[in-house]
Design an enzyme around this catalytic site. Structure first.
Site, PDB file in Angstrom:
ATOM      1  CG  ASP A 193     -51.520 -12.015 -13.015  1.00  0.00           C
ATOM      2  OD1 ASP A 193     -52.760 -12.129 -13.158  1.00  0.00           O
ATOM      3  OD2 ASP A 193     -50.981 -11.597 -11.975  1.00  0.00           O
ATOM      4  CG  ASP A 198     -66.583 -14.201   2.128  1.00  0.00           C
ATOM      5  OD1 ASP A 198     -65.712 -14.325   3.007  1.00  0.00           O
ATOM      6  OD2 ASP A 198     -66.486 -13.438   1.165  1.00  0.00           O
ATOM      7  CG  PHE A 231     -53.207 -15.916  -5.674  1.00  0.00           C
ATOM      8  CD1 PHE A 231     -52.162 -15.220  -5.083  1.00  0.00           C
ATOM      9  CD2 PHE A 231     -54.297 -16.276  -4.895  1.00  0.00           C
ATOM     10  CE1 PHE A 231     -52.224 -14.883  -3.751  1.00  0.00           C
ATOM     11  CE2 PHE A 231     -54.357 -15.949  -3.560  1.00  0.00           C
ATOM     12  CZ  PHE A 231     -53.311 -15.257  -2.995  1.00  0.00           C
ATOM     13  CB  SER A 232     -53.080 -21.500  -4.843  1.00  0.00           C
ATOM     14  OG  SER A 232     -52.021 -21.682  -3.940  1.00  0.00           O
ATOM     15  CB  ALA A 233     -55.941 -19.646  -0.655  1.00  0.00           C
ATOM     16  CG  ASP A 244     -64.231  -8.426   2.112  1.00  0.00           C
ATOM     17  OD1 ASP A 244     -63.807  -8.715   3.248  1.00  0.00           O
ATOM     18  OD2 ASP A 244     -64.855  -9.205   1.390  1.00  0.00           O
ATOM     19  CG  MET A 253     -45.808 -16.891  -3.702  1.00  0.00           C
ATOM     20  SD  MET A 253     -44.235 -17.728  -3.731  1.00  0.00           S
ATOM     21  CE  MET A 253     -44.712 -19.431  -3.631  1.00  0.00           C
ATOM     22  CG  ASP A 290     -67.201 -12.032  -3.321  1.00  0.00           C
ATOM     23  OD1 ASP A 290     -66.461 -12.581  -2.475  1.00  0.00           O
ATOM     24  OD2 ASP A 290     -66.804 -11.174  -4.118  1.00  0.00           O
ATOM     25  CD  GLU A 346     -54.898  -6.767  -8.564  1.00  0.00           C
ATOM     26  OE1 GLU A 346     -55.265  -7.477  -9.526  1.00  0.00           O
ATOM     27  OE2 GLU A 346     -55.635  -6.506  -7.601  1.00  0.00           O
TER      28      GLU A 346
END
Lengths: 192, 702, 573
Positions: free
Chosen positions: B367, B544, B398-400, B330, B404, B540, B371
């Site tokens: 947040d 995955d 954030f959601s996959a 990754d 956003m 992780d 970041e």
């Protein structure tokens, strides 16, 4: 094994006919047409009505001072069964054989004195039928043969030179003297 | 679904990222008491004389049998027929043979010692604890931790040990995992996230409380497995080790044949050889050096992995790591530092820098990811100040799916930041327009290798945040090394292809997969495997797990989910994915060490022949004296010297077996040349010198 | 050692390589089963034969197991057929000397010997076998045993190139016979006949020499046998003294041609292999590895034989080479061949596992005799029809496994991982060779039934025993011929050794090929241990020599080495 039995049997029979029968028979036929002399043993024709004098490829036993001698043979040049001494390098028997032959050669060829004797002349060959000797072995015998046949040594040496076969293509093998051919040349020389 | 690295890095929970600290400081082994290591190994080497244990190693078993036979000859020298040597000679041979067996046992015991000590200290943390098991909501009963079963829910308070492996279902707490990982800083645990909700038995809650759903029955916990692994109890021979053992057994058989048939030949030659001497010759010829050190090499290899704080579920996995052709890594946390930090705001659509800073700050106000905080910091630096109203807003994680995050204000204003195409779609769905210069700004950021985050308020896109990726120090060199030894590195990232390409070039990886989904990873692994390649990857998240299972070598992060850890065949306690590279090196080292010592062992035989053959036939076949090129003192000293060399070479090589032959980033050919010269040619020459030297000493003593 | 001496050895070697390369291309088409122009020429000949054998033109493809089964079944049937012919010889045609049937033990030994391509002869052909037996039994098996070995090598190569179906055994045999052995043997036979080798069905010749001595000289279909004897690396002579006999090898030219014939296929096979697996570099490395060993052995025997025997020099023998004589150790050698041609033949016949001899190996100097012995112990310096090549690969697997670990990867050969099954199979093949040499030799060295056959005392006697079983195990067939091998113990013992030496190693190696073929191909990269480099070639040779030396050093020390040292010290026994 049963599943492969039939195909195996068929292959056996087919190859047997092909390689075991057809091939040697066809080869024999062709060879007899192309090379009849060689295919039948490279014989040296004798007098008409007499058996051949020998095969030029197969050595013969010669004895006595009048003849050039070939190499010692484990089978005494009996062509029915080729053979070698198979003596190993450290075998006492080998040493004794060579020593006793050396003594005989020295005795038979007094002109040679006590000099060492060419290697081929005291050792038995692989086939027991070696038709050749080295030039050195022929030269060693020349004075003896010349004296016994009342020939000049020069004439005998000339014969040796004539009957010397060179290396194959000038390169392969060793120069050599065919004993049977040399002895036949001797007889024809005196016959004339 | 989007790649897990982005989900974590954008809005994942607060967590420790050990990858930020320099590598050298992170190699902390759980404190192991190694003071009694050698004393314990000496005791163990006698315990290992048990024939049932010896028989597992065919080479050493033959030596042990030889010892026994020679011992009988000490008391009855003519047991197997007339003998020319006295009991003293037989006794010397027997003693050296016995020492040879002991040395081999000692090597194994030393290798096991460290693991055993580590297991002991781990075992101490496993001692029974009282667990509070939930019987009904809000009602608990106290039971022993050994009574817990999968699916039980337990309550753990501050200061208590977590009684079993499990998943946090309620509560937030910091947990001290140092007993397992050696990492002293506590780790935050909370429910509902991929990475921070799993807890390990034997770790301690240092603040607050947790409700944990037990996921492993007693005896099957991570701690239990770890103890078994480091102790070597579950050690199974690896495929290469098995093949090598077969080969060593065959060599032993061949030399057995050579020595047994030598006696008739010797009788023929009028020079019968004494049985003790024949046994000495046999032991000298069979590959005792590698035979004695083989298991030590394997154990030490596992131990080296453990010292890197990686728990390998099997030696096979470590060995497979040495064979790996492709590393799938990754980007985030492995190649780059986990945190991408805001470096610049690029306004678009006529917005000013200040407007953009303000909106970006608002979008990140709730947040807590690095970041997000870096955006707030950058905006603050640029002179923005937060509005108190922002505290009333609701953070949108954030959601996959949406890719956003942002904030919903009580007045209905929605502020979002996220991947540029997501924001574009989001704005377009609401009827907004896309500024013409947006794509240009996104490309600019991507062109610099950064991650562009578009920011919008309502239907208006105000600009792009340039999140800068920092490549970890030394990664470039490591990838160059990998390439030189023939390992391809592939970077997986959720970034767009442009950004990915820049980072990939900068880091020096061979290939990359941009905008990667977990499915992409599996596809990548399968396509590599279809080409016959062995693939290693790290991961992780729960998503995955299938890829980890599909990969030949899967390294799961300890911070990862139980599912990921279950699917992987190695777990990194430090959660440092770049360690995969170290594991590969260890795997290779393991194989190199075995090959080197095997070659050395066999090459030694040449000198031993020259010592022993002239010696044993000197009476009957004096001609062979010419072969005594070492000019050894006497026949007996020659045999004894060769045998002593054969014995002491085992302990002499223990350090090499434990440390492993140094792995160098060379091509196969270069490595082969180097090792063949050292261990092959060296193996031929060294014993000539050593046996001569020993003979000088022996002849003084005899 | 003058220029002619070196040239007459070097030129045949160069010619051999030059001819072997194009033949290798031809073989590779057969091995890879790729269509060629040759199909049009040979197709019409093959078709009726295939029809007779019940085969289609493609042949059903076989797994390595079926292939081995077909190979074993056919070989068994052939051996049985020949056993019957030999025992029943007395009632069969073409028997001018009225020779009787062979005793069962000798017939068993002979049938096994020729079926296994060993051609060990416990009899002398001219006094034991009828013309029919020489043709139908001996010549026939010389073709099929060679074709069997070559077919096995083809199947092995196909397996290594990744095919799990390794061809059709019957089809392979027919093609090999029709396209390679029959035409080449025919041409070779005519050349030999031209040079003086008899080819006739007439009975023995009777001559009367100039000094009045009569001589009875056996002849027969000799050229056709001698030709395939070398081409098929069989080695069994028409006459007892094999290629030392002037009728089998009349001139130095025939000697060179016989050498070329026996080297042709083994060397070509290496080049063919490179094409089959698509790696010519690999073929070059294998070629050079074999060539270096070959040259080393050649130089050793040439030097030892040229130096002669100091024991004989002391009693008056002149062994110094000159323009007038070849000099050197001429015991058991023919004048026409001298040292150079004999040494070339000794090295070739054991390297190519032919086993024909143009000089008596028993009478070589001790070190000279060690050369053929060592070549047979290694059994992979080019080797005979396929088996030597397969053995070389076996050592390759061993070398890859030992040294491959040192590059830090699971060892691979030809992009296939070597794991437990391959090592187990390779172990069987590696183990069997010393087992069937050392164990029966050891028994023979102490038991009366073994000792009674020894012709030469002391160290040399041990060499004789050792040579016999090594020759059988390597399927070579040459002998230290002093040993009286026509006894029940040696006939049965060597017979069994030949069987095990041949079929166990073929089976193990085909199994390895099958196992490798079933594996996934590992892609090549900088981390791959390359087997086609000079470095690995060197290691390959090193492993062969060290493993060989470690296995046989003690017994070789007690035999040839001790004898050579004794000879130098001037000791006779």
């Amino acid at each position: 094994m049963s599943s492969e039995f039939l195909p195996a049997l068929k292959l056996t029979l087919v190859t047997f006919a092909l390689c075991g029968l057809a091939y040697p028979l066809v080869t024999t036929g062709v060879a007899q047409i192309l090379f009849p002399q060689q295919a039948n043993g490279s014989l040296i024709a004798g007098a008409p009505g007499r058996p051949p004098l020998g095969s030029k490829l197969i050595g013969q036993q010669f004895q006595g001072p009048r003849w050039f001698h070939g190499r010692p043979s484990a089978v005494h040049y009996d062509a029915r069964s080729s053979g070698a001494s198979n003596l190993g390098p450290t075998n006492q028997l080998l040493v004794e054989h060579v020593a006793s032959r050396a003594a005989r050669v020295w005795a038979d060829n007094p002109t040679w004195g006590h000099k060492p004797i060419p290697a081929d002349y005291l050792t038995s060959s692989g086939s027991g039928l070696d038709p050749d000797i080295s030039i050195a072995a022929a030269r060693l015998q020349a004075p003896r043969v010349a004296r016994a046949r009342h020939l000049s040594e020069v004439a005998v040496d000339k014969l040796i030179a004539q009957k010397t076969t060179g290396r194959g293509l000038g390169l392969f093998g060793e120069p050599r003297v065919n004993v049977l051919a040399l002895n036949l040349a001797l007889t024809s020389l005196q016959g004339r | 679904m989007k790649a897990s690295d982005d989900s974590r890095s954008l809005t994942g929970p607060l967590r420790k990222t050990p990858s930020d600290t320099p590598r050298a400081e992170r190699r902390h082994t759980p404190k192991v008491d190694v003071s009694g290591l050698y004393r314990r190994a000496v005791v163990d080497s006698f315990k290992k004389l048990d024939p049932r244990l010896l028989v597992r190693n065919p080479v050493m078993f033959v030596v042990a049998l030889g010892t026994f036979l020679t011992l009988l000859l000490v008391f009855k020298p003519d047991l197997f027929g007339p003998s020319h040597v006295g009991p003293r000679y037989n006794a010397i041979i027997a003693a050296i043979l016995f020492a040879t067996v002991l040395f081999a046992n000692f090597a194994e015991a030393v290798a096991e010692g460290r693991g055993k000590a580590q297991a002991d200290s781990l075992r101490r943390t496993r001692s029974d604890t009282l667990a509070r098991r939930q019987v009904a909501v809000g009602k608990y009963e106290e039971v022993s931790s050994t009574k817990l079963r999968k699916g039980d829910i337990v309550h753990v308070d501050q200061g208590e040990l977590i009684p079993g492996d499990g998943e946090v279902v309620a509560g937030v707490a910091s947990v001290d995992e140092s007993a397992i990982t050696g990492e002293s800083a506590p780790v935050l645990k909370e429910p509902g996230t991929d990475t921070a909700s799993s807890v390990i038995a034997g770790t301690r809650v240092v603040s607050d409380w947790l409700d944990v759903r037990v996921t492993a029955n007693p005896g099957e916990t991570f701690l239990d497995r770890m103890i078994a692994l480091v102790e070597g109890a579950a050690r199974q021979k690896t495929p290469n080790e098995i093949a090598l053992t077969v080969l060593l057994a065959v060599l032993t058989l061949i030399f057995l044949m050579v020595t047994v048939t030598l006696e008739p030949f010797a009788i023929y030659s009028g020079s019968p050889v004494d049985v003790a001497t024949l046994i000495a010759l046999l032991v000298c010829l069979i590959p005792t050096t590698i035979g004695g050190l083989l298991s030590a090499i394997g154990i030490a290899g596992m131990d080296r992995v453990a010292q890197f704080n990686v728990i390998a579920m099997s030696g096979k996995a470590v060995e497979a790591a040495g064979d790996v052709d492709t590393l799938i890594l990754d980007k985030t946390g492995t190649i780059t530092l986990g945190n991408r930090l805001a470096a610049e705001f690029i306004p678009v659509g006529g917005h000013t820098q200040d407007e953009l800073s303000q909106i970006a700050m608002q979008s990140s106000w709730q947040d807590s990811t690095p970041e997000g905080r870096s955006i707030v910091q950058l905006a603050t630096r640029l002179g923005c100040s937060p509005s108190p109203a922002w505290d009333q807003g609701t953070g949108v994680e954030f959601s996959a799916q949406t890719r956003m995050s942002g904030i919903d204000m009580p007045d209905g204003t929605r502020v979002r930041k996220g991947a540029a195409d997501s924001i574009k779609r989001y704005v377009a769905e609401q009827g907004g327009s896309i500024p013409d210069d947006l794509d240009g700004a996104v490309r600019t950021v991507a062109g610099k290798g950064g991650t562009p985050l578009a920011v919008c308020r309502g239907t208006e896109i105000s600009g792009v945040v340039y999140l800068k990726d920092t490549i970890k120090a030394g990664m470039r060199e490591r990838f160059a090394q990998m390439r030189s030894i023939g390992i391809r590195t592939v970077m997986c990232t959720g970034d767009n292809p442009l950004t990915a390409a820049v980072i990939a070039a900068e880091a020096g990886v061979d290939d990359f997969v941009a905008e990667a989904t977990p499915e992409d990873k599996i596809r990548l692994i399968r396509s590599e495997q279809a080409k016959g390649k062995l693939v290693a990857m790290t991961g992780d998240g729960t998503n995955d797990a299938p890829a980890l299972a599909q990969a030949d070598v899967g390294l799961a992060m300890n911070s990862g989910t139980p599912a990921a850890k279950e699917a992987a065949n190695m777990v990194d306690l430090d959660s440092d994915p770049s360690k995969l590279i170290d594991v590969v090196s260890i795997g290779k080292q393991l194989l190199i060490t075995r090959g080197a010592l095997t070659t050395f062992s066999i090459a030694n035989d040449v000198a031993k022949y020259f010592a022993i053959i002239p010696a044993i036939f000197v009476a009957g076949v004096p001609e062979l004296r010419a072969l005594n090129i070492m000019r050894l003192h006497s026949p007996q000293s020659a045999v004894v010297s060769a045998l002593i060399f054969n014995a002491i070479i085992i302990p002499a090589l223990i350090p090499l077996a434990l440390k492993g032959v140094k792995f160098r980033p060379l091509t196969a050919d270069q490595m082969l040349l180097r090792n063949v010269v050292i261990y092959g040619l060296g193996g031929i020459i060294v014993p000539f010198i050593a046996i001569k030297a020993i003979d000088l000493l022996v002849s003084l003593a005899m | 050692m003058n220029a002619i001496f070196i040239l007459q050895i070097a030129i045949p070697l160069l010619v051999l390589v030059a001819v072997a390369m194009p033949v290798g291309v031809f073989l590779s088409h057969l091995a890879a089963e790729t269509p060629t122009r040759a199909d049009r020429i040979f197709g019409p000949v093959e078709r009726p034969l295939l029809w007779l054998c019940g085969l289609s033109r493609e042949g059903r493809q076989m797994t390595w197991k079926t292939y081995s089964l077909a190979l074993l079944s056919t070989n068994l049937l052939m051996a049985v057929l020949i056993y019957v012919i030999l025992v029943a010889q007395g009632v069969l045609p073409l028997n001018p000397l009225k020779l009787g049937g062979l005793p069962p033990a000798l017939a068993f030994n002979t049938a096994v010997s020729f079926t296994t391509n060993t051609d060990w002869q416990a009899y002398a052909g001219e006094t034991t076998l009828s013309y029919f037996s020489q043709m139908a039994a001996i010549t026939f098996l010389m073709f099929t045993s060679a074709a069997t070995g070559l077919a096995a090598a083809f199947a092995f190569m196909r397996g290594l190139s990744g095919r799990t179906e390794v061809g059709n055994y019957y089809l392979d045999v027919i093609r090999i016979l029709v396209r390679i052995f029959l035409p080449l043997a025919f041409i070779g036979a005519l050349f030999l006949c031209w040079q003086g080798v008899p080819q006739t069905l007439s009975p023995s010749l009777h001559v009367l020499g100039p000094q009045g001595a009569t001589q009875s000289i056996p002849v027969g279909p000799v050229a056709s046998l001698v030709s395939i004897k070398h081409l098929g690396t069989n080695g069994g002579g028409y006459f007892g003294q094999n290629s030392a006999h002037p009728f089998e090898n009349p001139t130095p030219l025939t000697n060179v041609v016989e050498f070329l014939l026996m080297g042709l296929i083994p060397v070509a096979l290496v080049f063919a292999f490179g094409r089959v697996i698509g790696n010519k570099r690999q073929a070059r490395v294998i070629f050079w590895a074999m060539a270096v060993m070959f040259l080393g052995f050649l130089i050793l025997v040439t030097w030892a034989e040229s130096a002669g025997n100091p024991l004989l020099a002391r009693v008056g023998l002149d062994q110094v080479a000159s323009g007038l004589q070849a000099g050197g150790n001429m015991v058991g050698k023919e004048v026409r061949f001298g040292i150079a041609q004999s040494a070339l033949f000794v090295t070739g016949t054991t390297a190519f596992t032919t086993g024909s001899v143009d000089c008596m190996h028993d009478s070589l100097t001790a070190l000279g005799g060690l050369v053929p012995l060592a070549e047979m112990m290694l059994n992979c310096v080019f080797g005979g029809k396929g088996v030597g090549f397969m053995n070389f690969m076996l050592y390759g697997i061993l070398a890859v496994f030992l040294t491959g670990l040192m590059v830090g990867r699971t060892p691979e050969i030809f992009n296939k991982k070597i794991e437990k099954p391959e090592i187990v199979l390779a172990s069987i093949a590696i183990l069997i060779h010393p087992l069937i040499i050392l164990v029966p030799s050891a028994i023979s060295a102490v038991e009366p039934f073994g000792l009674a056959s020894i012709a030469n005392p002391a160290f040399h006697g041990l060499s004789e025993i050792l040579y016999a079983f090594t020759s059988g195990a390597a399927n070579n067939g040459s002998a230290f011929a002093g040993l009286a091998a026509n006894t029940p113990w040696y006939n049965l013992g060597i017979g069994i050794v030949m069987l095990l030496g041949r079929y166990l190693s073929i089976l193990a190696l085909l199994a390895i090929a099958g196992s490798l073929a079933a594996k996934k191909k590992v892609p090549e990269g900088p981390g791959t241990l390359r087997t086609d480099t000079a470095l690995f070639g060197t290691i390959w040779v090193g492993v062969i020599l060290i493993v060989g030396a470690l296995t046989f050093f003690p017994v070789v020390a007690l035999g040839p080495v001790a004898e050579q040292l004794a000879m130098i010290a001037g000791k006779a026994f």
